[in-house]
Design an enzyme around this catalytic site. Sequence first.
Site, PDB file in Angstrom:
ATOM      1  CB  CYS A  55      -0.955   0.013   1.191  1.00  0.00           C
ATOM      2  SG  CYS A  55      -0.158  -0.107   2.800  1.00  0.00           S
ATOM      3  CG  HIS A 249      -4.348  -0.500   4.565  1.00  0.00           C
ATOM      4  ND1 HIS A 249      -3.520  -0.939   3.555  1.00  0.00           N
ATOM      5  CD2 HIS A 249      -5.583  -0.317   3.978  1.00  0.00           C
ATOM      6  CE1 HIS A 249      -4.201  -1.024   2.425  1.00  0.00           C
ATOM      7  NE2 HIS A 249      -5.447  -0.650   2.650  1.00  0.00           N
TER       8      HIS A 249
END
Length: 406
Positions: A55, A249
């Site tokens: 990510c 994340h």
Amino acid sequence: MAETSPSVHQRDLSNIKRLLWSTDIKADIFRRWSQGFYFSASEPTALEQAEGGPCAIIAPVQAFILKNLLLKYKDLSFREMAVTSDMQTHLLVNALCEILEQCTGRKYFLVYLSDTISDQVVQNGVVSQQHTESESTVFHEGLRIHVFQGVEEGLEEVQSDNSNDTSEPLIDDTYGYGSQSLINLMITGRATTYVWDHEQDVGGLKLKGLEKQSQIGFITIMEHLRYCTVGSFYKNPIHPVWVLGSDTHLTVLFSTERRLVSPETKTDQAKRVFKHFDPDGNNFISSSLLQDVLQALDLVSEEEYVEVMRKKLDPENLGIILLNSFMDEFFPKEDNPMPDVFSLVHYNSLAQSNLDGQIRYRIGECVLLESDLRAVSESNPMLTVLQTKWPNIEVRWNELGTPSLN
């Protein structure tokens, strides 16, 4: 100019590999980072992430894709158009080129797979081998390098940007997450470790932050937890697109409302300078620093005047000056161009973090409350991270509940 020797190229490749991965690469981490770029079937302008890890690359690339879509279409009408594979390629290549162009004044190292190894690359970019050698070993032995000359900088500058510990890899060698330096490199073109504005002096160490306002922004729940201080260059980027950080994340937030990122006002500048002298975020400074703050803002700073103002701003002689008192005295409220009501759109690259496993842009209707007081809800991390940028924000997500940051 004489051709660079193969041994020099091998040394460069080794340095690049160590900068990215450290000395050892876990097979699982390498596999997760080898997924390549591909778009979602359910949201064809959105990149999809197969598993945790990359990510730190995917979210910034998606942010630049969205920035370019908003510049062209001005609204969310791009969601209604028929998106072809050629259009997707165009969006991706433009975003990647823009990211690379930010790394100005350096050598560019083009690292690619030799034809022999390329023939062994299968779906999602993972090398297929029947031998006992690990995928990462085969992959890296097949890498070749071409150097595009710039000024006499390059890999060393990326390492020096990565502040005080250049032995720290850009990809964590234990858990496989991207470092803040990698995130900053993708967003700004500089692999700095910190997210504040300019440099900060911490115990005599000059710690590098952002040099200037970025094209897209970054806000993170880690600021609420006091692990970092995000400066105004990231909170107020040129375009209304932000990479959002949770503790595990990265996702993306964007808006069609360009007034959310209006040019910095004198009030904004004053708050930024004041907070530079208030690194702990206490909203006050020592009264002894008043002269330094006034000088930094190019205001009158003669000793006699400073002493008068010090007594006025600290009438009880507590030794501190509050941010609100300072702003009321020197920067009476300006007309605020920011709207009180606007929409935000959220994107999460992980299919399993979206309802029914289908990646969707999620729309929230926002209002900025008149009160500066905020109700912190530890059970609502999305609201918590948004409040690091807009302290008095409330959001109603128009369907399916609050989207996930993880």
